[in-house]
Design an enzyme around this catalytic site. Sequence first.
Site, PDB file in Angstrom:
ATOM      1  N   HIS A  91     -10.270  -4.855  -3.440  1.00  0.00           N
ATOM      2  CA  HIS A  91      -8.956  -5.096  -2.842  1.00  0.00           C
ATOM      3  C   HIS A  91      -9.129  -5.526  -1.395  1.00  0.00           C
ATOM      4  O   HIS A  91     -10.012  -5.049  -0.680  1.00  0.00           O
ATOM      5  CB  HIS A  91      -8.061  -3.853  -2.919  1.00  0.00           C
ATOM      6  CG  HIS A  91      -8.712  -2.602  -2.433  1.00  0.00           C
ATOM      7  ND1 HIS A  91      -9.627  -1.893  -3.183  1.00  0.00           N
ATOM      8  CD2 HIS A  91      -8.598  -1.926  -1.255  1.00  0.00           C
ATOM      9  CE1 HIS A  91     -10.034  -0.846  -2.499  1.00  0.00           C
ATOM     10  NE2 HIS A  91      -9.443  -0.843  -1.319  1.00  0.00           N
ATOM     11  N   LEU A  92      -8.249  -6.409  -0.990  1.00  0.00           N
ATOM     12  CA  LEU A  92      -8.222  -6.900   0.385  1.00  0.00           C
ATOM     13  C   LEU A  92      -6.969  -6.321   1.044  1.00  0.00           C
ATOM     14  O   LEU A  92      -5.869  -6.449   0.507  1.00  0.00           O
ATOM     15  CB  LEU A  92      -8.177  -8.429   0.364  1.00  0.00           C
ATOM     16  CG  LEU A  92      -8.131  -9.209   1.671  1.00  0.00           C
ATOM     17  CD1 LEU A  92      -8.709 -10.605   1.424  1.00  0.00           C
ATOM     18  CD2 LEU A  92      -6.719  -9.346   2.220  1.00  0.00           C
ATOM     19  N   HIS A  93      -7.162  -5.643   2.183  1.00  0.00           N
ATOM     20  CA  HIS A  93      -6.020  -5.126   2.941  1.00  0.00           C
ATOM     21  C   HIS A  93      -5.481  -6.246   3.819  1.00  0.00           C
ATOM     22  O   HIS A  93      -6.252  -6.877   4.565  1.00  0.00           O
ATOM     23  CB  HIS A  93      -6.443  -3.978   3.872  1.00  0.00           C
ATOM     24  CG  HIS A  93      -6.945  -2.758   3.163  1.00  0.00           C
ATOM     25  ND1 HIS A  93      -6.155  -1.643   2.928  1.00  0.00           N
ATOM     26  CD2 HIS A  93      -8.152  -2.458   2.647  1.00  0.00           C
ATOM     27  CE1 HIS A  93      -6.868  -0.717   2.312  1.00  0.00           C
ATOM     28  NE2 HIS A  93      -8.085  -1.181   2.130  1.00  0.00           N
ATOM     29  N   ASN A 121     -12.889  -3.077   2.638  1.00  0.00           N
ATOM     30  CA  ASN A 121     -13.818  -1.956   2.708  1.00  0.00           C
ATOM     31  C   ASN A 121     -14.717  -2.016   1.472  1.00  0.00           C
ATOM     32  O   ASN A 121     -14.231  -2.189   0.346  1.00  0.00           O
ATOM     33  CB  ASN A 121     -13.050  -0.635   2.738  1.00  0.00           C
ATOM     34  CG  ASN A 121     -12.185  -0.516   3.981  1.00  0.00           C
ATOM     35  OD1 ASN A 121     -12.559  -0.991   5.056  1.00  0.00           O
ATOM     36  ND2 ASN A 121     -11.030   0.106   3.844  1.00  0.00           N
ATOM     37  N   ASP A 148       0.849  -1.191   0.000  1.00  0.00           N
ATOM     38  CA  ASP A 148       0.000   0.000   0.000  1.00  0.00           C
ATOM     39  C   ASP A 148       0.886   1.243   0.000  1.00  0.00           C
ATOM     40  O   ASP A 148       1.902   1.292   0.695  1.00  0.00           O
ATOM     41  CB  ASP A 148      -0.919  -0.005   1.230  1.00  0.00           C
ATOM     42  CG  ASP A 148      -2.051   0.997   1.107  1.00  0.00           C
ATOM     43  OD1 ASP A 148      -3.210   0.561   0.984  1.00  0.00           O
ATOM     44  OD2 ASP A 148      -1.780   2.218   1.115  1.00  0.00           O
ATOM     45  N   ILE A 149       0.489   2.246  -0.767  1.00  0.00           N
ATOM     46  CA  ILE A 149       1.285   3.469  -0.900  1.00  0.00           C
ATOM     47  C   ILE A 149       1.268   4.300   0.382  1.00  0.00           C
ATOM     48  O   ILE A 149       2.172   5.106   0.622  1.00  0.00           O
ATOM     49  CB  ILE A 149       0.745   4.295  -2.104  1.00  0.00           C
ATOM     50  CG1 ILE A 149       1.803   5.239  -2.647  1.00  0.00           C
ATOM     51  CG2 ILE A 149      -0.528   5.036  -1.752  1.00  0.00           C
ATOM     52  CD1 ILE A 149       1.425   5.875  -3.975  1.00  0.00           C
ATOM     53  N   GLY A 165     -16.033   2.608   3.668  1.00  0.00           N
ATOM     54  CA  GLY A 165     -14.699   3.210   3.654  1.00  0.00           C
ATOM     55  C   GLY A 165     -13.902   2.925   2.391  1.00  0.00           C
ATOM     56  O   GLY A 165     -12.695   3.167   2.343  1.00  0.00           O
ATOM     57  N   GLN A 166     -14.567   2.429   1.336  1.00  0.00           N
ATOM     58  CA  GLN A 166     -13.842   2.120   0.096  1.00  0.00           C
ATOM     59  C   GLN A 166     -13.565   3.395  -0.686  1.00  0.00           C
ATOM     60  O   GLN A 166     -14.473   4.184  -0.952  1.00  0.00           O
ATOM     61  CB  GLN A 166     -14.678   1.153  -0.766  1.00  0.00           C
ATOM     62  CG  GLN A 166     -13.949   0.711  -2.026  1.00  0.00           C
ATOM     63  CD  GLN A 166     -14.728  -0.352  -2.811  1.00  0.00           C
ATOM     64  OE1 GLN A 166     -15.868  -0.692  -2.460  1.00  0.00           O
ATOM     65  NE2 GLN A 166     -14.125  -0.864  -3.869  1.00  0.00           N
TER      66      GLN A 166
END
Length: 112
Positions: free
Chosen positions: A98-100, A85, A30-31, A91-92
């Site tokens: 995508h899965l965090h 999310n 993640d950036i 919160g997306q």
Amino acid sequence: MSDCIFCKIAKGEIPTDFVYQDESVMVFKDINPQAPTHLLVIPKRHIVSAAEVDDLSVWANLMGRAVEVAKRLNLDTPGFRMVINTGEQGGQTVSHLHLHLLSGRHFGWPPG
Ligand code: 5GP
Ligand code: ZN
């Protein structure tokens, strides 16, 4: 989808620090990390959100690879968190599923 940032990452059009990829899934950093380890696990195919998944194999690939990568990186001890999310209130902010995968600190409950 041509203007989707994660599609561009999946196609290699944006240089990205990825840790795993196969024909259907990519895992990259993640950036803006929210934990010492913060990876994103995405389907290479454009799917807007968890609510738009049309094939159970998407979940098998996404969750399966996420846990596989977590174990390979030894995140299972002391632990990790997986978050998806979904939608505005969920919160997306990026409209490509995508899965965090987060690890390296304690995560409280309930989430904020
Ligand atoms: P969401 O808020 O949609 O659940 O998560 C989107 C995540 O994508 C955020 O954690 C954000 O930091 C990350 N992100 C947004 N743009 C980029 C990018 O261009 N590269 C990478 N590696 N991560 C991104
Ligand atoms: Zn996309």
